[in-house]
Design a protein around this motif. Structure first.
Motif, PDB file in Angstrom:
ATOM      1  N   GLU A 157      -9.537   7.451  -2.743  1.00 31.33           N
ATOM      2  CA  GLU A 157      -8.922   8.511  -1.938  1.00 31.33           C
ATOM      3  C   GLU A 157      -7.713   7.952  -1.185  1.00 31.33           C
ATOM      4  OE1 GLU A 157     -10.034  11.604   1.694  1.00 31.33           O
ATOM      5  OE2 GLU A 157     -11.567  10.331   0.820  1.00 31.33           O
ATOM      6  N   PRO A 158      -6.547   8.619  -1.321  1.00 32.59           N
ATOM      7  CA  PRO A 158      -5.322   8.104  -0.698  1.00 32.59           C
ATOM      8  C   PRO A 158      -5.439   8.024   0.837  1.00 32.59           C
ATOM      9  CG  PRO A 158      -4.827   9.796  -2.333  1.00 32.59           C
ATOM     10  CD  PRO A 158      -6.309   9.840  -2.107  1.00 32.59           C
ATOM     11  N   PHE A 159      -4.687   7.048   1.347  1.00 34.76           N
ATOM     12  CA  PHE A 159      -4.548   6.873   2.806  1.00 34.76           C
ATOM     13  C   PHE A 159      -5.888   6.665   3.508  1.00 34.76           C
ATOM     14  CE2 PHE A 159      -1.011   9.636   1.421  1.00 34.76           C
ATOM     15  CZ  PHE A 159       0.039   8.742   1.603  1.00 34.76           C
ATOM     16  N   THR A 160      -6.793   5.965   2.777  1.00 38.43           N
ATOM     17  CA  THR A 160      -8.052   5.548   3.389  1.00 38.43           C
ATOM     18  C   THR A 160      -8.179   4.045   3.235  1.00 38.43           C
ATOM     19  OG1 THR A 160      -9.375   5.797   1.373  1.00 38.43           O
ATOM     20  CG2 THR A 160      -9.116   7.756   2.780  1.00 38.43           C
ATOM     21  N   GLY A 161      -9.167   3.492   3.929  1.00 37.71           N
ATOM     22  CA  GLY A 161      -9.386   2.066   3.793  1.00 37.71           C
ATOM     23  C   GLY A 161      -9.770   1.660   2.399  1.00 37.71           C
ATOM     24  N   SER A 162     -10.226   2.620   1.591  1.00 39.31           N
ATOM     25  CA  SER A 162     -10.623   2.297   0.216  1.00 39.31           C
ATOM     26  C   SER A 162      -9.431   2.184  -0.709  1.00 39.31           C
ATOM     27  CB  SER A 162     -11.589   3.369  -0.317  1.00 39.31           C
ATOM     28  OG  SER A 162     -12.762   3.410   0.462  1.00 39.31           O
ATOM     29  N   SER A 163      -8.318   2.869  -0.363  1.00 36.15           N
ATOM     30  CA  SER A 163      -7.153   2.835  -1.245  1.00 36.15           C
ATOM     31  C   SER A 163      -6.020   1.999  -0.676  1.00 36.15           C
ATOM     32  CB  SER A 163      -6.654   4.263  -1.503  1.00 36.15           C
ATOM     33  OG  SER A 163      -6.258   4.868  -0.284  1.00 36.15           O
ATOM     34  N   LYS A 164      -6.101   1.634   0.588  1.00 31.53           N
ATOM     35  CA  LYS A 164      -5.063   0.799   1.185  1.00 31.53           C
ATOM     36  C   LYS A 164      -5.112  -0.585   0.538  1.00 31.53           C
ATOM     37  CE  LYS A 164      -3.399  -1.010   5.589  1.00 31.53           C
ATOM     38  NZ  LYS A 164      -3.635  -1.072   7.048  1.00 31.53           N
ATOM     39  N   ILE A 165      -3.936  -1.138   0.237  1.00 34.59           N
ATOM     40  CA  ILE A 165      -3.868  -2.412  -0.470  1.00 34.59           C
ATOM     41  C   ILE A 165      -3.287  -3.471   0.471  1.00 34.59           C
ATOM     42  CG2 ILE A 165      -2.845  -3.673  -2.417  1.00 34.59           C
ATOM     43  CD1 ILE A 165      -2.816  -1.068  -3.961  1.00 34.59           C
ATOM     44  N   GLN A 166      -3.920  -4.635   0.453  1.00 36.79           N
ATOM     45  CA  GLN A 166      -3.420  -5.808   1.167  1.00 36.79           C
ATOM     46  C   GLN A 166      -3.166  -6.904   0.154  1.00 36.79           C
ATOM     47  OE1 GLN A 166      -6.607  -6.572   3.887  1.00 36.79           O
ATOM     48  NE2 GLN A 166      -5.791  -5.210   5.482  1.00 36.79           N
ATOM     49  N   TYR A 167      -2.000  -7.543   0.270  1.00 38.13           N
ATOM     50  CA  TYR A 167      -1.619  -8.613  -0.651  1.00 38.13           C
ATOM     51  C   TYR A 167      -1.723  -9.962   0.063  1.00 38.13           C
ATOM     52  CZ  TYR A 167       0.554  -4.756  -3.253  1.00 38.13           C
ATOM     53  OH  TYR A 167       0.790  -3.592  -3.930  1.00 38.13           O
ATOM     54  N   ARG A 168      -2.138 -10.951  -0.726  1.00 39.50           N
ATOM     55  CA  ARG A 168      -2.121 -12.309  -0.208  1.00 39.50           C
ATOM     56  C   ARG A 168      -1.832 -13.276  -1.333  1.00 39.50           C
ATOM     57  NH1 ARG A 168      -7.193 -15.171  -0.502  1.00 39.50           N
ATOM     58  NH2 ARG A 168      -8.814 -13.929  -1.530  1.00 39.50           N
ATOM     59  N   ILE A 169      -1.285 -14.457  -0.965  1.00 39.11           N
ATOM     60  CA  ILE A 169      -0.949 -15.500  -1.941  1.00 39.11           C
ATOM     61  C   ILE A 169      -2.120 -16.478  -1.982  1.00 39.11           C
ATOM     62  CG2 ILE A 169       0.657 -17.376  -2.502  1.00 39.11           C
ATOM     63  CD1 ILE A 169       2.829 -15.799  -1.050  1.00 39.11           C
ATOM     64  N   GLY A 195       2.777 -22.231   3.471  1.00 36.14           N
ATOM     65  CA  GLY A 195       2.940 -20.923   4.099  1.00 36.14           C
ATOM     66  C   GLY A 195       4.391 -20.533   4.298  1.00 36.14           C
ATOM     67  N   ARG A 196       5.252 -20.840   3.297  1.00 34.17           N
ATOM     68  CA  ARG A 196       6.673 -20.517   3.427  1.00 34.17           C
ATOM     69  C   ARG A 196       6.966 -19.060   3.094  1.00 34.17           C
ATOM     70  NH1 ARG A 196       9.379 -25.288   4.120  1.00 34.17           N
ATOM     71  NH2 ARG A 196       8.222 -27.165   3.533  1.00 34.17           N
ATOM     72  N   LEU A 197       6.018 -18.345   2.454  1.00 35.13           N
ATOM     73  CA  LEU A 197       6.210 -16.946   2.080  1.00 35.13           C
ATOM     74  C   LEU A 197       5.144 -16.083   2.724  1.00 35.13           C
ATOM     75  CD1 LEU A 197       6.835 -17.413  -1.771  1.00 35.13           C
ATOM     76  CD2 LEU A 197       8.551 -17.345   0.073  1.00 35.13           C
ATOM     77  N   GLU A 198       5.478 -14.796   2.920  1.00 36.41           N
ATOM     78  CA  GLU A 198       4.499 -13.816   3.374  1.00 36.41           C
ATOM     79  C   GLU A 198       4.769 -12.500   2.672  1.00 36.41           C
ATOM     80  OE1 GLU A 198       4.684 -12.827   7.481  1.00 36.41           O
ATOM     81  OE2 GLU A 198       6.845 -12.465   7.508  1.00 36.41           O
ATOM     82  N   ILE A 199       3.720 -11.614   2.642  1.00 39.64           N
ATOM     83  CA  ILE A 199       3.844 -10.320   1.961  1.00 39.64           C
ATOM     84  C   ILE A 199       3.544  -9.222   2.959  1.00 39.64           C
ATOM     85  CG2 ILE A 199       3.084  -8.914   0.013  1.00 39.64           C
ATOM     86  CD1 ILE A 199       2.089 -11.481  -1.313  1.00 39.64           C
ATOM     87  N   VAL A 200       4.466  -8.270   3.070  1.00 40.21           N
ATOM     88  CA  VAL A 200       4.307  -7.124   3.966  1.00 40.21           C
ATOM     89  C   VAL A 200       4.111  -5.882   3.107  1.00 40.21           C
ATOM     90  CG1 VAL A 200       5.371  -5.727   5.765  1.00 40.21           C
ATOM     91  CG2 VAL A 200       5.739  -8.206   5.723  1.00 40.21           C
ATOM     92  N   THR A 201       3.054  -5.075   3.423  1.00 39.86           N
ATOM     93  CA  THR A 201       2.717  -3.885   2.625  1.00 39.86           C
ATOM     94  C   THR A 201       3.305  -2.634   3.247  1.00 39.86           C
ATOM     95  OG1 THR A 201       0.649  -4.918   1.939  1.00 39.86           O
ATOM     96  CG2 THR A 201       0.839  -2.529   1.645  1.00 39.86           C
ATOM     97  N   ASP A 202       3.926  -1.789   2.409  1.00 35.50           N
ATOM     98  CA  ASP A 202       4.404  -0.484   2.857  1.00 35.50           C
ATOM     99  C   ASP A 202       3.193   0.450   2.947  1.00 35.50           C
ATOM    100  OD1 ASP A 202       5.381   2.128   3.034  1.00 35.50           O
ATOM    101  OD2 ASP A 202       7.238   1.594   1.996  1.00 35.50           O
ATOM    102  N   PRO A 203       2.817   1.004   4.105  1.00 44.08           N
ATOM    103  CA  PRO A 203       1.597   1.817   4.217  1.00 44.08           C
ATOM    104  C   PRO A 203       1.663   3.134   3.449  1.00 44.08           C
ATOM    105  CG  PRO A 203       2.876   1.909   6.240  1.00 44.08           C
ATOM    106  CD  PRO A 203       3.528   0.878   5.394  1.00 44.08           C
ATOM    107  N   GLN A 204       2.872   3.586   3.077  1.00 40.00           N
ATOM    108  CA  GLN A 204       2.986   4.845   2.355  1.00 40.00           C
ATOM    109  C   GLN A 204       2.900   4.654   0.847  1.00 40.00           C
ATOM    110  OE1 GLN A 204       3.098   7.781   3.986  1.00 40.00           O
ATOM    111  NE2 GLN A 204       2.930   6.568   5.879  1.00 40.00           N
ATOM    112  N   THR A 205       3.502   3.560   0.346  1.00 42.12           N
ATOM    113  CA  THR A 205       3.580   3.378  -1.107  1.00 42.12           C
ATOM    114  C   THR A 205       2.710   2.236  -1.612  1.00 42.12           C
ATOM    115  OG1 THR A 205       5.443   1.842  -0.928  1.00 42.12           O
ATOM    116  CG2 THR A 205       5.969   4.198  -1.039  1.00 42.12           C
ATOM    117  N   ASN A 206       2.142   1.445  -0.705  1.00 38.12           N
ATOM    118  CA  ASN A 206       1.373   0.252  -1.075  1.00 38.12           C
ATOM    119  C   ASN A 206       2.217  -0.798  -1.780  1.00 38.12           C
ATOM    120  OD1 ASN A 206      -1.110   0.636   0.087  1.00 38.12           O
ATOM    121  ND2 ASN A 206      -1.970   1.734  -1.672  1.00 38.12           N
ATOM    122  N   ALA A 207       3.568  -0.682  -1.690  1.00 37.97           N
ATOM    123  CA  ALA A 207       4.433  -1.713  -2.262  1.00 37.97           C
ATOM    124  C   ALA A 207       4.354  -2.958  -1.381  1.00 37.97           C
ATOM    125  CB  ALA A 207       5.867  -1.210  -2.362  1.00 37.97           C
TER     126      ALA A 207
END
Length: 831
Positions: free
Chosen positions: A478-490, A497-509
């Motif tokens: 289901e969109p816009f829930t904790g079940s569909s929200k995506i978190q990225y990690r390396i 730790g020279r890179l980090e990933i920031v997630t767009d809350p609307q598109t999950n990019a």
């Protein structure tokens, strides 16, 4: 008869041998006169020889003779006994000239005998024993008792100038004097050490032996006396009171007394001083030292106050150090609980088990923390909707943690529940609202749109914060829930730790960003592995697989970087007398490409330093001087050798400690020091010295003396304090001119340095208290006659110039007329 004749013969002999027969100085006509005679001189001392004018043949003496003064018939005035100034300081006599028949021919004429003082009386204390008391911690230098002595000698002479000093102190702990005395007034006070160390418990009493000398204590032949002084040490009652507690929002009538302070003696003037500036200061003090709160206090506005109580004397000077007053405002339960600023929204999955924690509500209470007034309790009052049943949720009473109470929830039964929660302290209650959303179970994993994001090459100086790649995964929950929200990690390839990933809350990019600087020398190739996951746990039986992972290769290229110092500021501390060539410190830098470095200095404006180009060691090449610059700042430059000659800089701070290398000098050029001529009585002038060396917290402690023995008969120098001294004349017989007085000043340092300065003092005629010299006596200033002569000469020169001009003008005008006439004569005639 024979004895009288012998006495007269002795007087005559004395009269002739001492020169009294000389007309004018020791003899003369009968007229009013005043004589000054030192007391204590032997008998038969001749004073004056009065001359008789016919028909006078003899003289008569009357007045305050006291059986001491006599006059011979031939007018010889003398005294027969030693004079005593303390018995009579002035004798008023009358001398009359009589004829042969005893009739007064001339007079009586007043004759005044002034008896000059000698030091023939010793000073005497008014009491053989004195008793006094002092409070501990009393202000140093403030007298708490006096001793007094008297001297019968003339108070206007050094014979009666008294000098007090403490000869002995018992007990004398650690050889430290706790008491001091004013040498002139006899006032006894505490020293700085005594103010700190006196303690009635350790030593309740002290005994002093005080001496007094006449002649200002400056003569070895002065008289002296001594007395005993018993001093009792009393407890200091000027103490900081205990901390005060005041219940907030009191309804009692104000002002209310809360504490008090007391000075050791009556008559002190009390005041309060704020420690911090407040819009209102709700405290006051009366002149009995009672401190009041003037209005109700609010703990939530301010929970404590700190201020000072001050005691001053009648002149407004502080009697001691201020006392710190601490007031704590005691809490009462006068504030209800408050809900979170926004309504709390929680989520719970369909498959959550019973007693699973859903979330926490945190309410607040402005009353004092960790007291019964701020302890909160939570209770659920209502649940909407009540389907499939009431009591689906419970809340922990003191923590506010929500849990599922009866069964798991189904979104098809109700997608949302609204709860009303009562939050209460011991006196107040508040209602808060909580929204709980039922979300779909997390049974779908995130899937990357592609598993390999290829290769990317970046220079190592890529700016921090740059976005270098965008990654994308999708989730079928289901969109816009904790079940569909995506978190990225390396998970691999970025250990630093020279890179980090920031997630767009609307598109999950996911945006891959440079977090720390890239470094070719450390890691040239990064083989990155990304993972996409949900914040909500997956349902049982579902696991992340290869679809939730992706790879990416980052190649970092080398960039020629500037050298890097091990620190930005290098510091060294040395004595200013350090020998030339001494190593003062060293700096170190490294080149990321391992190139050799060359060191140099920048900003060495005084030319004090030299740096070894290879090692970075810094040496002195000139004498250092703290007085010129106590903290010497230069820049150190590290430059690549054989490369692109990149360079970087760091600071080198050289702190110089002081040595005693500057002799004392006058604080300014004294050019206006003068005495009015003629000098009527000995005078004095004050001057100040200074020293360019670094001073201790006590300040300079100079000693002063005359720079030449030839001046000691006319001048003397006395120390006032560590920086000031007084130059005094010893007599009044000075000429009208400028005297250059050499003054020797010693700083008492290690090693001690001494300087001799010249202090010009002018003796001049004074007009209205200012030094005045006639213009004719000053070099370079013309007299009135000279000024008139100059003015007349100026007028004469101007007259000559005007005459010449006038004559030239007349000649030119005549020449023009002649030329005009000639021109008319040769002009041709017209027909």
């Amino acid at each position: 008869m024979a004895q009288a004749q012998l006495h007269c013969l002795c007087l005559l002999t004395l009269y002739l041998t001492t020169g009294y027969g000389q007309e004018g100085r020791f003899s003369g006509p009968l007229k009013p006169m005043t004589f000054s005679i030192f007391e204590g001189q032997g008998p038969s001392q001749i004073i004056f020889q009065f001359k008789a004018n016919p028909p006078a043949v003899t003289f008569k003496l009357s007045g305050e003779t006291d059986g001491i003064f006599q006059i011979q018939p031939d007018g010889l005035l003398y005294h027969t006994k030693p004079l005593d100034r303390e018995t009579r300081a002035v004798h008023k006599l009358q001398v009359s000239a009589l004829d042969a028949h005893g009739a007064t021919v001339e007079g009586p004429v007043p004759i005044t005998i002034e008896v000059k003082d000698i030091n023939d009386n010793r000073p005497t204390f008014l009491q053989s024993k004195y008793e006094g008391s002092v409070r501990q911690n009393s202000r140093p230098g403030k007298p708490f008792m006096y001793v007094n002595a008297t001297d019968l000698d003339d108070p206007n002479t050094p014979n009666a100038q008294l000098f007090y000093q403490i000869v002995m102190q018992l007990p004398k702990i650690n050889d430290v004097m706790y008491f001091q005395i004013n040498n002139k007034t006899g006032a006894i006070s505490l020293t700085f050490e005594g103010s700190k160390e006196l303690d009635p418990i350790k030593n309740p009493s002290y005994n002093l032996v005080v001496s007094v000398k006449d002649m200002g204590g400056q003569s070895e032949n002065s008289f002296s006396d001594s007395t005993s002084v018993d001093i009792t040490v009393k407890e200091n009652i000027w103490k900081t009171p205990e901390p005060v507690e005041i219940v907030e929002n009191s309804t009692d009538p104000h002002p209310i007394k809360i504490t008090q302070v007391r000075w050791n003696e009556p008559g002190a003037h009390y005041s309060l001083v704020e420690k911090e500036k407040l819009p209102r200061f709700p405290f006051s003090i009366d002149q009995e030292g009672n401190i009041y709160v003037t209005q109700p206090l609010d703990r939530e506005e301010k929970d404590s106050y700190v201020f000072y109580a001050v005691a001053k004397d009648e002149l407004g000077k502080p009697l001691a150090f201020p006392l710190e007053i601490y007031v704590k405002v005691k809490d009462i339960n006068d504030n209800p609980p408050t809900c979170p600023p926004t309504m709390l929204v929680l989520e719970v999955q369909e498959n959550e088990g019973i007693v699973s924690n859903i979330g926490t509500i945190t309410a607040h209470d402005m009353d004092e923390a960790n007291t019964v007034n701020s302890v909160l309790q939570y209770r659920i009052l209502d649940q909407i909707p009540k389907y499939p049943r009431e009591g689906l949720f419970l809340i922990q009473t003191y923590t506010g943690v929500f849990q599922l109470a009866i069964q798991s929830l189904k979104k098809q039964d109700a997608p949302q529940y609204n709860l009303t929660v009562e939050v209460s302290d011991k006196d107040f209650k508040t209602l808060c609202h909580v929204q709980i959303n039922v979300i779909d179970i997390n049974d779908q994993i995130p899937i990357f749109e592609k598993s390999d994001y290829g290769n990317l090459t970046l220079p190592e100086d890529t700016a921090v914060g740059s976005t270098i790649l965008t990654i994308q995964a999708t989730d079928a929950d289901e969109p816009f829930t904790g079940s569909s929200k995506i978190q990225y990690r390396i998970t691999q390839g970025d250990n630093d730790g020279r890179l980090e990933i920031v997630t767009d809350p609307q598109t999950n990019a996911g945006y891959v960003i440079v977090k720390k600087p890239l470094d070719f020398e450390t890691t040239a190739i990064h083989n990155i592995v990304f993972q996409a996951e949900n914040p909500e746990p997956l349902v049982s039986g579902v696991q992340y697989n290869a679809s939730s992972f992706a790879t990416f290769n980052l190649f970092v290229t080398d960039v020629n970087e500037a050298p890097q110092f091990s620190q930005q500021v290098f510091q060294a501390k040395v004595s200013e007398d350090m020998a030339i060539g001494t190593k003062l410190g060293n700096v170190t830098a490294k080149d990321p490409e391992s190139l050799d470095l060359s060191y140099s200095l920048r900003g060495d404006v005084r030319g004090w330093l030299r740096i070894d180009r290879v090692t970075g060691e810094i040496f002195s090449v000139a004498p250092l001087d703290r007085e010129a610059e106590s903290l010497y700042r230069v820049q150190v430059v590290a430059t690549e050798v054989g490369g692109s000659f990149l360079s970087s800089t760091a600071a080198f701070h050289l702190s110089l400690t002081d040595v005693n290398d500057n002799p004392p000098r006058l604080v300014k050029e004294y050019t206006g020091l003068f005495f009015c001529y003629p000098l009527r009585e000995p005078g004095s002038l004050i001057f100040e010295a200074t020293d360019d060396d670094q001073q201790s917290f006590r300040g300079p402690q100079f000693t002063f003396s005359l720079g030449s023995e030839s001046f000691q008969n006319d001048w003397e120098v006395s120390k006032i304090n560590g920086t000031h001294a007084r130059l005094s004349t010893k007599h009044t017989g000075f000429e009208e001119r400028v005297y250059n007085i050499p003054i020797r000043i010693n700083d008492g340092g290690r090693p001690p340095l001494e300087g001799t300065v010249s202090l010009p003092v002018t003796f001049c005629t004074c007009v209205e208290g200012s030094c005045f010299r006639p213009a004719g006596h000053q070099a370079g200033i013309p007299t009135v006659g000279m000024a008139v002569g100059i003015l007349l000469t100026t007028f004469l020169v101007i007259g000559v110039i005007l005459t010449v001009v006038f004559i030239r003008m007349k000649k030119n005008k005549g020449k023009e007329n002649i030329e005009g006439a000639q021109a008319s004569e040769v002009r041709p005639l017209r027909n």
